[in-house]
Design a protein around this motif. Sequence first.
Motif, short mmCIF file in Angstrom:
data_model
loop_
_atom_site.label_atom_id
_atom_site.label_comp_id
_atom_site.label_asym_id
_atom_site.label_seq_id
_atom_site.Cartn_x
_atom_site.Cartn_y
_atom_site.Cartn_z
N ARG A 52 0.89 -1.39 -0.14
CA ARG A 52 -0.33 0.01 0.16
C ARG A 52 0.70 1.43 0.50
O ARG A 52 1.89 1.52 -0.47
N LYS A 53 0.69 1.76 1.02
CA LYS A 53 1.19 2.93 0.81
C LYS A 53 2.45 3.18 1.65
O LYS A 53 3.43 4.13 1.99
N ASN A 54 2.57 1.94 2.58
CA ASN A 54 3.59 2.33 3.57
C ASN A 54 5.13 1.45 3.36
O ASN A 54 5.79 1.10 3.56
N HIS A 55 5.28 2.60 2.02
CA HIS A 55 7.09 2.47 1.29
C HIS A 55 7.53 3.34 0.70
O HIS A 55 6.88 4.82 0.95
N SER A 56 9.28 3.17 0.76
CA SER A 56 9.57 4.82 0.29
C SER A 56 10.23 4.28 -1.03
O SER A 56 11.18 4.81 -0.76
N LYS A 57 10.01 3.46 -1.64
CA LYS A 57 11.09 2.52 -2.45
C LYS A 57 11.17 3.72 -3.79
O LYS A 57 9.97 4.04 -4.37
N PRO A 58 12.51 3.37 -4.76
CA PRO A 58 12.24 4.19 -5.45
C PRO A 58 11.78 3.09 -6.83
O PRO A 58 11.29 2.56 -6.86
N LEU A 59 11.41 3.91 -8.23
CA LEU A 59 10.36 3.27 -8.98
C LEU A 59 11.64 2.59 -9.61
O LEU A 59 12.07 3.03 -10.44
N LEU A 60 12.55 1.63 -10.09
CA LEU A 60 12.65 0.65 -10.46
C LEU A 60 11.92 -0.24 -11.14
O LEU A 60 10.85 -0.95 -11.19
N VAL A 61 12.31 -0.41 -12.81
CA VAL A 61 12.26 -2.10 -13.68
C VAL A 61 13.90 -2.53 -14.39
O VAL A 61 14.81 -1.67 -13.98
N THR A 62 13.03 -3.50 -15.07
CA THR A 62 13.49 -4.38 -15.93
C THR A 62 13.90 -4.29 -17.21
O THR A 62 12.42 -3.79 -17.42
N MET A 63 13.83 -4.08 -17.98
CA MET A 63 14.49 -4.01 -19.26
C MET A 63 15.51 -4.12 -20.24
O MET A 63 16.52 -5.11 -19.25
N LEU A 64 14.99 -4.65 -21.50
CA LEU A 64 16.19 -4.68 -22.68
C LEU A 64 17.07 -3.58 -23.19
O LEU A 64 16.65 -2.93 -23.56
N CYS A 65 18.77 -4.34 -23.28
CA CYS A 65 19.23 -3.44 -23.88
C CYS A 65 20.63 -4.00 -24.52
O CYS A 65 21.13 -5.01 -24.08
N ASN A 66 20.83 -3.11 -25.37
CA ASN A 66 21.88 -4.31 -26.81
C ASN A 66 21.47 -5.81 -26.56
O ASN A 66 22.62 -6.59 -25.84
N GLN A 67 20.34 -6.49 -26.38
CA GLN A 67 19.99 -8.00 -25.69
C GLN A 67 20.30 -8.80 -24.93
O GLN A 67 20.64 -9.41 -23.58
N LYS A 68 20.59 -7.13 -23.51
CA LYS A 68 20.89 -8.06 -22.30
C LYS A 68 20.01 -7.79 -21.07
O LYS A 68 19.37 -6.40 -21.54
N LYS A 69 19.67 -8.07 -20.50
CA LYS A 69 18.40 -8.18 -19.54
C LYS A 69 19.09 -6.84 -18.51
O LYS A 69 20.32 -7.25 -18.24
#
Length: 198
Positions: A52-69
């Motif tokens: 819910r609202k009980n965190h202070s995490k930054p927004l981190l995502v995973t993606m592909l770049c140059n065919q690498k995760k």
Amino acid sequence: MVSLKHKEVLLKSLQTSQVSKDTTPEQLTNLVAAVRASTALSFSDQDLTLERKNHSKPLLVTMLCNQKKVPSVLVDNGSALNICPLSTTTAIGFCPNDFTPSYQGIMAYDNSRRDVVGNLSTTIFMADETFDVEFQVLDIKSSFNLLLGRPWLHTVGVVPSSLHQKLKFMKGSRVITVRGDEDLEVGAILSDPHGNSA
């Protein structure tokens, strides 16, 4: 402000719609609001994570770049740059010959001046979509592998929410939602092919 033609179409739609007598005016208002929101990028309590609202995490995502995760990609609408640490460029298979020159200097969070090593133009893949991005390469130690700032967010039309741990953007008439990396700790590292950490 609505034109007369729009008003007439809306009234005709309402006159030909069949609404149950049990429908309250409040429910009808909510229905109209939902139709209007279907083309808007917004977040609600339904988008919240289990925390819910009980965190202070930054927004981190995973993606592909140059065919690498690439994990631990920080989405930061407070940053005026897209940043790629020099160590990340090596880990995903780029070298300084891939950079275009840059004579730009930036001010870091601690007010120290950092020179940009070069600019790296590449393509990233996220949510089955491709995006061309120009990163400023910096020789820094960081808690992220890449940082997507306002240049990318505004070009793509991304609306991020660290509270909801999601980002949203439009693809045609569809709203695309990308969830943040729930199990990923800040600073998750990317290994290069030689086993060195980024």
